[in-house]
Each structure stands twice: as structure tokens, then as C-alpha cells.
Design a protein around this motif. Structure first.
Motif, PDB file in Angstrom:
ATOM      1  N   ARG A  76       0.842  -1.194   0.000  1.00  0.00           N
ATOM      2  CA  ARG A  76       0.000   0.000   0.000  1.00  0.00           C
ATOM      3  C   ARG A  76       0.884   1.253   0.000  1.00  0.00           C
ATOM      4  O   ARG A  76       0.888   2.025   0.966  1.00  0.00           O
ATOM      5  N   PRO A  77       1.644   1.478  -1.051  1.00  0.00           N
ATOM      6  CA  PRO A  77       2.561   2.618  -1.073  1.00  0.00           C
ATOM      7  C   PRO A  77       1.851   3.964  -0.976  1.00  0.00           C
ATOM      8  O   PRO A  77       2.459   4.954  -0.573  1.00  0.00           O
ATOM      9  N   GLU A  78       0.553   4.006  -1.311  1.00  0.00           N
ATOM     10  CA  GLU A  78      -0.169   5.277  -1.225  1.00  0.00           C
ATOM     11  C   GLU A  78      -0.344   5.740   0.220  1.00  0.00           C
ATOM     12  O   GLU A  78      -0.674   6.911   0.474  1.00  0.00           O
ATOM     13  N   LEU A  79      -0.093   4.843   1.193  1.00  0.00           N
ATOM     14  CA  LEU A  79      -0.213   5.218   2.608  1.00  0.00           C
ATOM     15  C   LEU A  79       1.074   5.850   3.148  1.00  0.00           C
ATOM     16  O   LEU A  79       1.096   6.306   4.296  1.00  0.00           O
ATOM     17  N   ALA A  80       2.133   5.877   2.349  1.00  0.00           N
ATOM     18  CA  ALA A  80       3.422   6.380   2.821  1.00  0.00           C
ATOM     19  C   ALA A  80       3.339   7.804   3.374  1.00  0.00           C
ATOM     20  O   ALA A  80       3.920   8.086   4.443  1.00  0.00           O
ATOM     21  N   PRO A  81       2.656   8.756   2.711  1.00  0.00           N
ATOM     22  CA  PRO A  81       2.600  10.114   3.285  1.00  0.00           C
ATOM     23  C   PRO A  81       1.960  10.156   4.670  1.00  0.00           C
ATOM     24  O   PRO A  81       2.399  10.928   5.535  1.00  0.00           O
ATOM     25  N   ALA A  82       0.943   9.338   4.900  1.00  0.00           N
ATOM     26  CA  ALA A  82       0.303   9.314   6.218  1.00  0.00           C
ATOM     27  C   ALA A  82       1.268   8.797   7.279  1.00  0.00           C
ATOM     28  O   ALA A  82       1.342   9.342   8.393  1.00  0.00           O
ATOM     29  N   PHE A  83       2.021   7.749   6.953  1.00  0.00           N
ATOM     30  CA  PHE A  83       3.002   7.231   7.903  1.00  0.00           C
ATOM     31  C   PHE A  83       4.132   8.233   8.132  1.00  0.00           C
ATOM     32  O   PHE A  83       4.642   8.359   9.242  1.00  0.00           O
ATOM     33  N   GLU A  84       4.519   8.947   7.079  1.00  0.00           N
ATOM     34  CA  GLU A  84       5.605   9.919   7.217  1.00  0.00           C
ATOM     35  C   GLU A  84       5.253  11.019   8.212  1.00  0.00           C
ATOM     36  O   GLU A  84       6.115  11.504   8.952  1.00  0.00           O
ATOM     37  N   ARG A  85       3.988  11.399   8.271  1.00  0.00           N
ATOM     38  CA  ARG A  85       3.564  12.425   9.229  1.00  0.00           C
ATOM     39  C   ARG A  85       3.661  11.930  10.672  1.00  0.00           C
ATOM     40  O   ARG A  85       3.680  12.740  11.608  1.00  0.00           O
ATOM     41  N   LEU A  86       3.718  10.622  10.853  1.00  0.00           N
ATOM     42  CA  LEU A  86       3.786  10.054  12.206  1.00  0.00           C
ATOM     43  C   LEU A  86       5.210   9.885  12.719  1.00  0.00           C
ATOM     44  O   LEU A  86       5.407   9.619  13.909  1.00  0.00           O
ATOM     45  N   VAL A  87       6.210  10.027  11.849  1.00  0.00           N
ATOM     46  CA  VAL A  87       7.589   9.742  12.250  1.00  0.00           C
ATOM     47  C   VAL A  87       8.028  10.626  13.417  1.00  0.00           C
ATOM     48  O   VAL A  87       8.535  10.142  14.432  1.00  0.00           O
ATOM     49  N   GLU A  88       7.842  11.937  13.289  1.00  0.00           N
ATOM     50  CA  GLU A  88       8.323  12.833  14.345  1.00  0.00           C
ATOM     51  C   GLU A  88       7.604  12.610  15.678  1.00  0.00           C
ATOM     52  O   GLU A  88       8.269  12.470  16.708  1.00  0.00           O
ATOM     53  N   PRO A  89       6.257  12.557  15.725  1.00  0.00           N
ATOM     54  CA  PRO A  89       5.624  12.327  17.031  1.00  0.00           C
ATOM     55  C   PRO A  89       5.992  10.990  17.655  1.00  0.00           C
ATOM     56  O   PRO A  89       6.144  10.891  18.878  1.00  0.00           O
ATOM     57  N   VAL A  90       6.135   9.946  16.842  1.00  0.00           N
ATOM     58  CA  VAL A  90       6.515   8.642  17.390  1.00  0.00           C
ATOM     59  C   VAL A  90       7.919   8.698  17.978  1.00  0.00           C
ATOM     60  O   VAL A  90       8.187   8.137  19.053  1.00  0.00           O
ATOM     61  N   LEU A  91       8.834   9.389  17.295  1.00  0.00           N
ATOM     62  CA  LEU A  91      10.187   9.538  17.830  1.00  0.00           C
ATOM     63  C   LEU A  91      10.193  10.330  19.139  1.00  0.00           C
ATOM     64  O   LEU A  91      10.932  10.002  20.072  1.00  0.00           O
TER      65      LEU A  91
END
Length: 333
Positions: free
Chosen positions: A29-44
């Protein structure tokens, strides 16, 4: 066995599931990549907050005074690593733009999840935490110089320091301040003490979430260019093999304790890929491959870190009460 103990005992399995899920999502599901990218900073931020809560601030203040460890970490990262990177890339026949990405990521020591991996390997994470301001400042100053030395003036001038400053605030200053406030709250309130105790189960799930969102968000970017950047994967793997050994030798020569030695290994091998990625994305036209090269290092490193959390305490820097040493070398204090 409580939830926290179960997670600690099965953390590698938890991470393997997270990586497998991330690969499935990234490829399927590569189309979900932008949504996951927005989560990188808060998860870190959550990961580092949970990690800092595991480090008593009294011990953190003591770690600042350990000049030997700080000097060893800076020496390995800014003197030894550039030599190793130069040697590993001498016979790499790739597009110069690919080399820019390799240099950007391998010449910048990690300031964020290295703390969590050090903690998971039983290392002295407060010493790693204490070195982060110096690591951040020096890589900010030295990366353009290294790029100028290795690639020329035009590449060095294209690097914007802004993302480094933003990353330090987001990934170090904010979670560290929140952890300090939580610790102060716990000292004065039963409710705060219960909150801090409840957060004790968080590091392993937070690390799994970090693996999931980073890989799922960046794998489609790598897949689109992998035929051009596959040649750098052996360099990244070789770096993961060489630097832990060199750090172990340095720890032995300095007679470090086991926890310090493990911390030195992780701060020497873990790279600042999540901070460098915005730098690579900000490069001018003609450098479009550089971000994919950086992301490839992220994927290789995350897999390598999961292995090193077992290899370092189990073999490379195993438990023992005596200071580390190097066979055949007599250390003089």
C-alpha cells in the motif's frame, strides 16, 4: 511475568513483527506512505520521552562530567568515522549524487533513537544522552567541511543547517524537558509516581512503532530507485560491521566499564538518518537520488540495530565486573 518483563524478554520478536508489517504496508500500500511519514516525528518524540524517563537525572548530570567518554565518542565520530567512510567508498563506482547521500548520512552521528537502542542493549544511555549536544553542534559545523573535502565546494554550500536545529529541539530538548518535568512530578506526587511507573512499559512498543512508521513511510521511495542505489548497501552493511569493532577496541584501550563500552559502540555506529533526510530533500535540482540513498541507510541500519541489541551485550561487550581490555595490550591509567 508482567507485561513490561514480557516485552523486554521478547523485544526482538516484537521488532521483527513491526519490520515485517512495515515491509508489507510499504510494498503493498505505497499510497499510505505520506500518512506514515507524518507520524515519524511524534513517534520519535514519544520514544525518546519514554527513554529519558528511564534515565535518572542525577546520573545524567554525572555523565556530563565524564570527559573520557565524551572525548572517545567525539573522536570516534569525527576522526575515525570519516576515515572509515572514505575507505569504504574509495572503490564505489556510482553516480556522484549517490555518494552525496552516502556521505551525508554516514558522517552524521545519531542524536535520537541511539539512546533507546543503547538502553535496550543494557548500555549506559545517560552518557549517550550527555554527548548529544556536542554531537549535534559538531556535525552541524563539520558536515559542510566533510562534504567540501570529499565532494567539492558546490555540494557543501547546498546544505541547509536549519533541519539540524529543528531536529535537536524536537527530538532532544522537548522530550528531555518533558521527562525532567515528569520526574519532578513523580517526586512530589503519588499520581506522578504512578504515571512514571506506567510509562515503564512504553519503550519497546514505541521502538516497534518507530520501526513501523519509518520503514512504511520510506520504503516506496527506495523501491522506485533501488536499481540505482543498490550498490551502496554493502557499504552500509560494512559500516555496521566495522564501527562496533573499532569502538570495542577503543573502549578496551580506555578501560571503560561494560555499560560505557556498549554506549560507545552504539553512538559510534548509529547514524542521523532521520535528521539528514530533510537535508537531502532540501538539496537543489540534480540531487533527487540523495534522499533515496539516505532512506536506504535507514532501512539497513534499523535491521542492524535490532541485531546489535543482542550481539553487543551477548558477545562484543558481554557482562563482567572488570573494566574492558584488549587482548595483548597493557593499559596504562
Amino acid at each position: 511475568m508482567g507485561h513490561r518483563d514480557w516485552l523486554a524478554a521478547n523485544q526482538v520478536g516484537v521488532y521483527a513483527v513491526a519490520v515485517a508489517a512495515a515491509v508489507g504496508v510499504g510494498l503493498g500500500r505505497p499510497e499510505l506512505a505520506p500518512a506514515f511519514e507524518r507520524l515519524v516525528e511524534p513517534v520519535l518524540v514519544v520514544l525518546l520521552y519514554a527513554t529519558f524517563l528511564e534515565v535518572p537525572f542525577v546520573r545524567l548530570r554525572e555523565a556530563f562530567a565524564d570527559r573520557r567518554f565524551v572525548a572517545a565518542a567525539l573522536g570516534l565520530n569525527f576522526l575515525v568515522v570519516p576515515v572509515v567512510v572514505w575507505a569504504l567508498t574509495r572503490f564505489l563506482s556510482v553516480d556522484p549524487v549517490v555518494l552525496v547521500g552516502v556521505f551525508m548520512v554516514l558522517l552524521t552521528p545519531c542524536i535520537d533513537y541511539v539512546i533507546a537502542f543503547t538502553e535496550l542493549a543494557g548500555g549506559d544511555s545517560e552518557r549517550v544522552t550527555a554527548t548529544t549536544p556536542a554531537l549535534m553542534l559538531l556535525q552541524l559545523l563539520l558536515l559542510p567541511a566533510y562534504l567540501w573535502l570529499f565532494m567539492g565546494r558546490r555540494v557543501a554550500a547546498a546544505v541547509d543547517p536549519g533541519p539540524f536545529v529543528e531536529a535537536f529541539v524536537a527530538f532532544i530538548a522537548v522530550p528531555l524537558a518533558l521527562a525532567w518535568l515528569t520526574e519532578a512530578w513523580a517526586d512530589r506526587s503519588d499520581r506522578g509516581n504512578r504515571w512514571q511507573a506506567a510509562m515503564g512499559w512504553l519503550p519497546v512498543p514505541a521502538m516497534a512503532a518507530t520501526l513501523l512508521v519509518v520503514i512504511a513511510s520510506q520504503l516506496p521511495r527506495v523501491r522506485d530507485s533501488f536499481d540505482q542505489i543498490a550498490a551502496v548497501v554493502p557499504v552500509y552493511v560494512a559500516f555496521l560491521l566495522v564501527m562496533p569493532v573499532l569502538a570495542r577496541v577503543a573502549a578496551g584501550l580506555l578501560g571503560m566499564a561494560v555499560g560505557e563500552g556498549r554506549a560507545l559502540v552504539f553512538t559510534s555506529v548509529t547514524r542521523n538518518s532521520l535528521v539528514v533526510l530533510p537535508l537531502a530533500l532540501a538539496l537543489p535540482a540534480g540531487y533527487e537520488l540523495a534522499p533515496a540513498v539516505v532512506v536506504t541507510q535507514t532501512l539497513v541500519e534499523l535491521c542492524g540495530m535490532v541485531a546489535l541489541t543482542r550481539v553487543v551485550p551477548g558477545w562484543l561487550v558481554a557482562d563482567g565486573s572488570a573494566p574492558l581490555s584488549v587482548p595483548g595490550v597493557t593499559r596504562r591509567d
